[in-house]
Each structure stands twice: as structure tokens, then as C-alpha cells.
Motif scaffolding. Structure first.
Motif, PDB file in Angstrom:
ATOM      1  N   VAL A  84       0.838  -1.210   0.000  1.00 37.47           N
ATOM      2  CA  VAL A  84       0.000   0.000   0.000  1.00 37.47           C
ATOM      3  C   VAL A  84       0.866   1.251   0.000  1.00 37.47           C
ATOM      4  CG1 VAL A  84      -1.654   1.331   1.371  1.00 37.47           C
ATOM      5  CG2 VAL A  84      -1.977  -1.126   1.082  1.00 37.47           C
ATOM      6  N   THR A  85       1.893   1.266   0.833  1.00 32.96           N
ATOM      7  CA  THR A  85       2.762   2.441   0.918  1.00 32.96           C
ATOM      8  C   THR A  85       3.511   2.677  -0.389  1.00 32.96           C
ATOM      9  OG1 THR A  85       3.047   2.100   3.295  1.00 32.96           O
ATOM     10  CG2 THR A  85       4.657   3.500   2.193  1.00 32.96           C
ATOM     11  N   ILE A  86       4.036   1.624  -0.988  1.00 32.78           N
ATOM     12  CA  ILE A  86       4.754   1.772  -2.259  1.00 32.78           C
ATOM     13  C   ILE A  86       3.812   2.265  -3.356  1.00 32.78           C
ATOM     14  CG2 ILE A  86       5.968   0.502  -4.078  1.00 32.78           C
ATOM     15  CD1 ILE A  86       7.118  -1.288  -1.882  1.00 32.78           C
ATOM     16  N   LEU A  87       2.618   1.701  -3.419  1.00 30.50           N
ATOM     17  CA  LEU A  87       1.648   2.117  -4.430  1.00 30.50           C
ATOM     18  C   LEU A  87       1.245   3.574  -4.250  1.00 30.50           C
ATOM     19  CD1 LEU A  87      -0.139   1.199  -6.814  1.00 30.50           C
ATOM     20  CD2 LEU A  87      -1.890   0.585  -5.137  1.00 30.50           C
ATOM     21  N   VAL A  88       0.949   3.952  -3.019  1.00 32.85           N
ATOM     22  CA  VAL A  88       0.561   5.337  -2.745  1.00 32.85           C
ATOM     23  C   VAL A  88       1.715   6.287  -3.041  1.00 32.85           C
ATOM     24  CG1 VAL A  88      -0.051   6.945  -0.897  1.00 32.85           C
ATOM     25  CG2 VAL A  88      -1.223   4.755  -1.079  1.00 32.85           C
ATOM     26  N   THR A  89       2.931   5.899  -2.682  1.00 30.40           N
ATOM     27  CA  THR A  89       4.089   6.769  -2.905  1.00 30.40           C
ATOM     28  C   THR A  89       4.354   6.978  -4.393  1.00 30.40           C
ATOM     29  OG1 THR A  89       5.085   6.032  -0.824  1.00 30.40           O
ATOM     30  CG2 THR A  89       6.541   7.072  -2.437  1.00 30.40           C
ATOM     31  N   VAL A  90       4.320   5.914  -5.172  1.00 34.27           N
ATOM     32  CA  VAL A  90       4.602   6.020  -6.606  1.00 34.27           C
ATOM     33  C   VAL A  90       3.519   6.830  -7.317  1.00 34.27           C
ATOM     34  CG1 VAL A  90       4.834   4.721  -8.754  1.00 34.27           C
ATOM     35  CG2 VAL A  90       5.937   3.890  -6.669  1.00 34.27           C
ATOM     36  N   TRP A 217       5.770   8.690   1.777  1.00 36.20           N
ATOM     37  CA  TRP A 217       6.277   7.514   2.462  1.00 36.20           C
ATOM     38  C   TRP A 217       6.129   7.656   3.983  1.00 36.20           C
ATOM     39  CZ3 TRP A 217       7.878   2.879   0.652  1.00 36.20           C
ATOM     40  CH2 TRP A 217       8.504   2.037   1.566  1.00 36.20           C
ATOM     41  N   ASN A 218       6.353   8.850   4.510  1.00 38.38           N
ATOM     42  CA  ASN A 218       6.319   9.048   5.958  1.00 38.38           C
ATOM     43  C   ASN A 218       4.944   9.440   6.480  1.00 38.38           C
ATOM     44  OD1 ASN A 218       9.118   8.555   6.311  1.00 38.38           O
ATOM     45  ND2 ASN A 218       9.594  10.641   5.675  1.00 38.38           N
ATOM     46  N   ASP A 219       3.965   9.557   5.621  1.00 40.95           N
ATOM     47  CA  ASP A 219       2.643   9.997   6.050  1.00 40.95           C
ATOM     48  C   ASP A 219       1.925   8.883   6.807  1.00 40.95           C
ATOM     49  OD1 ASP A 219       0.318  11.649   6.213  1.00 40.95           O
ATOM     50  OD2 ASP A 219      -0.552  10.470   4.584  1.00 40.95           O
ATOM     51  N   TRP A 220       1.473   9.178   7.987  1.00 41.34           N
ATOM     52  CA  TRP A 220       0.670   8.256   8.785  1.00 41.34           C
ATOM     53  C   TRP A 220      -0.636   8.893   9.235  1.00 41.34           C
ATOM     54  CZ3 TRP A 220      -0.557  10.077  13.607  1.00 41.34           C
ATOM     55  CH2 TRP A 220       0.239  11.102  14.118  1.00 41.34           C
ATOM     56  N   GLN A 236       3.655   3.082   7.703  1.00 41.14           N
ATOM     57  CA  GLN A 236       3.898   3.926   8.867  1.00 41.14           C
ATOM     58  C   GLN A 236       2.794   3.790   9.900  1.00 41.14           C
ATOM     59  OE1 GLN A 236       6.697   5.313   9.127  1.00 41.14           O
ATOM     60  NE2 GLN A 236       7.475   5.258   7.044  1.00 41.14           N
ATOM     61  N   SER A 237       1.558   3.727   9.431  1.00 43.58           N
ATOM     62  CA  SER A 237       0.434   3.576  10.356  1.00 43.58           C
ATOM     63  C   SER A 237       0.467   2.217  11.051  1.00 43.58           C
ATOM     64  CB  SER A 237      -0.889   3.754   9.602  1.00 43.58           C
ATOM     65  OG  SER A 237      -1.985   3.617  10.470  1.00 43.58           O
ATOM     66  N   MET A 238       0.840   1.165  10.319  1.00 46.49           N
ATOM     67  CA  MET A 238       0.902  -0.154  10.919  1.00 46.49           C
ATOM     68  C   MET A 238       1.998  -0.228  11.979  1.00 46.49           C
ATOM     69  SD  MET A 238       1.954  -3.830   9.435  1.00 46.49           S
ATOM     70  CE  MET A 238       3.570  -3.488  10.093  1.00 46.49           C
ATOM     71  N   LEU A 277      13.025  -0.747   9.101  1.00 45.41           N
ATOM     72  CA  LEU A 277      12.066  -1.198   8.096  1.00 45.41           C
ATOM     73  C   LEU A 277      11.380  -0.032   7.408  1.00 45.41           C
ATOM     74  CD1 LEU A 277      10.419  -4.204   9.978  1.00 45.41           C
ATOM     75  CD2 LEU A 277      12.043  -4.296   8.090  1.00 45.41           C
ATOM     76  N   ALA A 278      11.182   1.062   8.132  1.00 46.78           N
ATOM     77  CA  ALA A 278      10.519   2.223   7.541  1.00 46.78           C
ATOM     78  C   ALA A 278      11.473   3.095   6.740  1.00 46.78           C
ATOM     79  CB  ALA A 278       9.866   3.063   8.637  1.00 46.78           C
ATOM     80  N   THR A 279      12.764   3.023   7.069  1.00 39.78           N
ATOM     81  CA  THR A 279      13.736   3.927   6.435  1.00 39.78           C
ATOM     82  C   THR A 279      14.473   3.277   5.275  1.00 39.78           C
ATOM     83  OG1 THR A 279      14.081   4.965   8.600  1.00 39.78           O
ATOM     84  CG2 THR A 279      15.706   5.435   6.886  1.00 39.78           C
ATOM     85  N   LEU A 280      14.786   2.000   5.406  1.00 38.77           N
ATOM     86  CA  LEU A 280      15.648   1.342   4.417  1.00 38.77           C
ATOM     87  C   LEU A 280      15.109   1.416   2.997  1.00 38.77           C
ATOM     88  CD1 LEU A 280      18.299  -0.199   4.248  1.00 38.77           C
ATOM     89  CD2 LEU A 280      17.013  -2.330   4.523  1.00 38.77           C
ATOM     90  N   PRO A 281      13.816   1.151   2.743  1.00 38.98           N
ATOM     91  CA  PRO A 281      13.356   1.209   1.345  1.00 38.98           C
ATOM     92  C   PRO A 281      13.466   2.594   0.719  1.00 38.98           C
ATOM     93  CG  PRO A 281      11.818  -0.020   2.696  1.00 38.98           C
ATOM     94  CD  PRO A 281      12.759   0.650   3.628  1.00 38.98           C
ATOM     95  N   ILE A 282      13.221   3.644   1.509  1.00 37.21           N
ATOM     96  CA  ILE A 282      13.237   4.989   0.939  1.00 37.21           C
ATOM     97  C   ILE A 282      14.654   5.419   0.586  1.00 37.21           C
ATOM     98  CG2 ILE A 282      13.537   6.324   3.053  1.00 37.21           C
ATOM     99  CD1 ILE A 282      11.095   7.049   0.161  1.00 37.21           C
TER     100      ILE A 282
END
Length: 304
Positions: A84-90, A217-220, A236-238, A277-282
Motif C-alpha cells: 500500500v505504501t509503495i503504491l501510494v508513494t509512486v 512515504w512518511n505519512d501516517w 507507517q500507520s501499521m 524497516l521504515a527507512t531502508l526502502p526509501i
């Protein structure tokens, strides 16, 4: 003339010794910038009991993956949140760049009659907003976006500050002579924007794209307001819900239940694992945008 050129070359020439010293300084500065994240990774891989007894160390006495096992116990929920985060970010970044680049280009052209009005309109939104409750009513009731991915995309799609940055970039970096030459050749506004302005604007677009990517990416908070469906919860929310669960157990009035649960939960290392986990992909987004930074330096040269 030759003497002047020689003096200029001597002025810009750096001796081998100074070159080594400057490289060492640059390497040390780079290490200082990277070390905090590396230290977080080390803490996340440290055994919880070792961390409690020895404290934070660069070389812990015992390593452990228990924090990551605890986070990954959510199973499909974590992978779904990543998706979900990747889809929303892209989608959000692409959508934001389209809207903001068009808006900024329009108000950057002196030939646009209403450039003053739309510039002031964007600036006013930087100073005033309707507030959280009216925004929630507009997004969830008027637009009907509650429990949809668009509720995570549209509220962050436009940013007046980024629009002003792009507007200034267009004014200073896109010569008016190039646009006029395109109009003389019979090109329309969209053709000029797509074939002339965009190639010249890659550094500015890459900068704004990176800011938008980090924002999405950081939006929760948007998920907290608009998402009730567990299948649409972003990363981020999870992770915040996992953190809240740990804090709930810590603050539980039932001390026996709290102590029994805390003994099985790696607390500090889990927090660090969630940061990783939240930082590495970005981090992988930076080389992508950096490539466009380098390309933008060599594109769009004006031929005389």
C-alpha cells in the motif's frame, strides 16, 4: 595571455598532500552522516537482554534477530502495508509532479493573464487552511474518499511551497528566448512544456519529486483519519499500531500480565527494527533521483 592561464591553473591546482587531507575530511564527514543509521541497525540486531545489561554498544556481546521476528509475526499484514505504501508513494509522487509542474509553469509565464491571482491563491494556502474538521468533511463526505487509496494521495498532491520553488526554477532556469523560439516555429503550449521546458527542468522536478516521495512515504496521519479498512493501512500507520500495542502493555494496570508480556517482547530493539524497516526502502529512492540530478546538469544547453 598564456601567463594568465598558467596562474589560473596554478590557483585551481591542489597538491597531492592537500588532496589526501581533503579526501580524509570528506570521508570522515560522510561517516558521521551515515553512522547514526548504522547504529540504529546495530541496536535492532542486538539481543534485548544484552541491551538492558550492557547498554548501547557498537559491538554488542550478543546479536539477535528477535526484534525482526516480532515485527514480521504480523505476516501478510506487513507485506500488504508495504505494498500500500509503495503504491501510494509512486502514484502520489507522479500525480503531484504533474499537477505542481503545470501549475508552476503557468504562473511563471508573464504572458499568462491570471498569473498574479493564482500566485496569490497558492501563497494564501500556505498561510491559512480550513482546519482538520473541514478537511475531514471534504475528503470523507463531500468527495467520498474514505477507506480508499485516494484519501492517502489527494490531500498531499498539492503543496504551495513546492509550487513556489518550481515557479522560481522556471523563471531563473528556463530562458524566455527558448519558449519564444518554439512559438515562432508554431509549437503549442503543451508541446513547448513537454519537449522544451521539462528537459530543462529535471533538477527542479527531481528535487520536488524527492520531497513528495518522502512526504508520501512518511505519512501516517492521513491513514489515521481516513482509513478503517485493515487492508488499506500503510506501513507507517501499521508500525505506529505496533508501537502503541507495546506502550499499552507497558502501561497496563494488570502488572502480572504486563510483566509476562514484556518478557516476550523485545522493546527497544523492536523500535529500532521498525525504524530500519521504515527507512531502508526509501534510501533506494535517492540514487534514482540523483541520476536525474546529474542528467539535468548536462541537458538543455542553449546553442548560440
Amino acid at each position: 595571455m598564456a601567463e594568465v592561464k598558467r596562474k589560473i591553473q596554478d590557483f585551481h591546482h591542489v597538491s597531492r598532500g592537500w588532496n589526501i587531507i581533503l579526501n580524509i575530511i570528506a570521508a570522515a564527514f560522510s561517516f558521521i552522516c551515515i553512522f547514526p543509521f548504522l547504529f540504529v541497525v546495530i541496536i535492532s540486531l542486538t539481543d534485548e537482554k544484552t541491551l538492558a545489561t550492557d547498554g548501547y554498544r557498537v559491538f554488542p556481546a550478543k546479536w539477535s534477530l528477535e526484534a525482526y521476528r516480532f515485527v514480521f509475526q504480523s505476516g501478510d499484514t506487513l507485506y500488504r502495508a508495504y505494498g500500500v505504501t509503495i503504491l501510494v508513494t509512486v502514484i502520489g509522487t507522479i500525480f503531484s509532479l504533474i499537477l505542481m509542474s503545470l501549475y508552476a509553469y503557468a504562473i511563471s509565464r508573464k504572458s499568462f493573464r491570471y498569473r498574479g491571482f493564482f500566485s496569490v491563491f497558492a501563497i494564501v494556502t500556505m498561510l491559512f487552511n480550513g482546519g482538520m474538521i473541514p478537511t475531514y468533511m471534504v475528503v470523507s463526505q463531500l468527495m467520498g474518499l474514505k477507506d480508499t487509496l485516494w484519501a492517502l494521495i489527494l490531500p498531499l498532491a498539492m503543496n504551495a511551497f513546492y509550487i513556489m520553488i518550481l515557479r522560481t526554477f522556471y523563471i531563473t532556469s528556463v530562458p524566455e528566448a527558448i519558449i519564444e523560439s518554439g512559438r515562432i516555429d508554431g509549437a503549442g503550449d503543451f508541446f513547448i512544456f513537454l519537449r522544451i521546458v521539462l528537459p530543462l527542468s529535471l533538477p527542479g522536478l527531481a528535487t520536488i519529486g524527492l520531497f513528495s516521495t518522502l512526504g508520501y512515504w512518511n505519512d501516517w496521519f492521513s491513514a489515521l483519519l481516513y482509513i478503517d479498512n485493515p487492508n488499506l493501512v500503510p506501513l507507517q500507520s501499521m508500525l505506529m499500531r505496533i508501537e502503541s500495542s507495546i506502550q499499552f502493555i507497558q502501561n497496563s494496570k494488570n502488572s502480572s500480565l504486563s510483566m509476562a508480556a514484556l518478557q516476550t517482547i523485545p522493546q527497544d530493539t523492536t523500535r529500532m527494527a521498525m525504524v530500519v524497516l521504515a527507512t531502508l526502502p526509501i534510501i533506494f529512492a535517492y540514487p534514482f533521483f540523483q541520476r536525474y540530478f546529474v542528467q539535468g546538469l548536462t541537458l538543455g544547453a542553449v546553442k548560440e
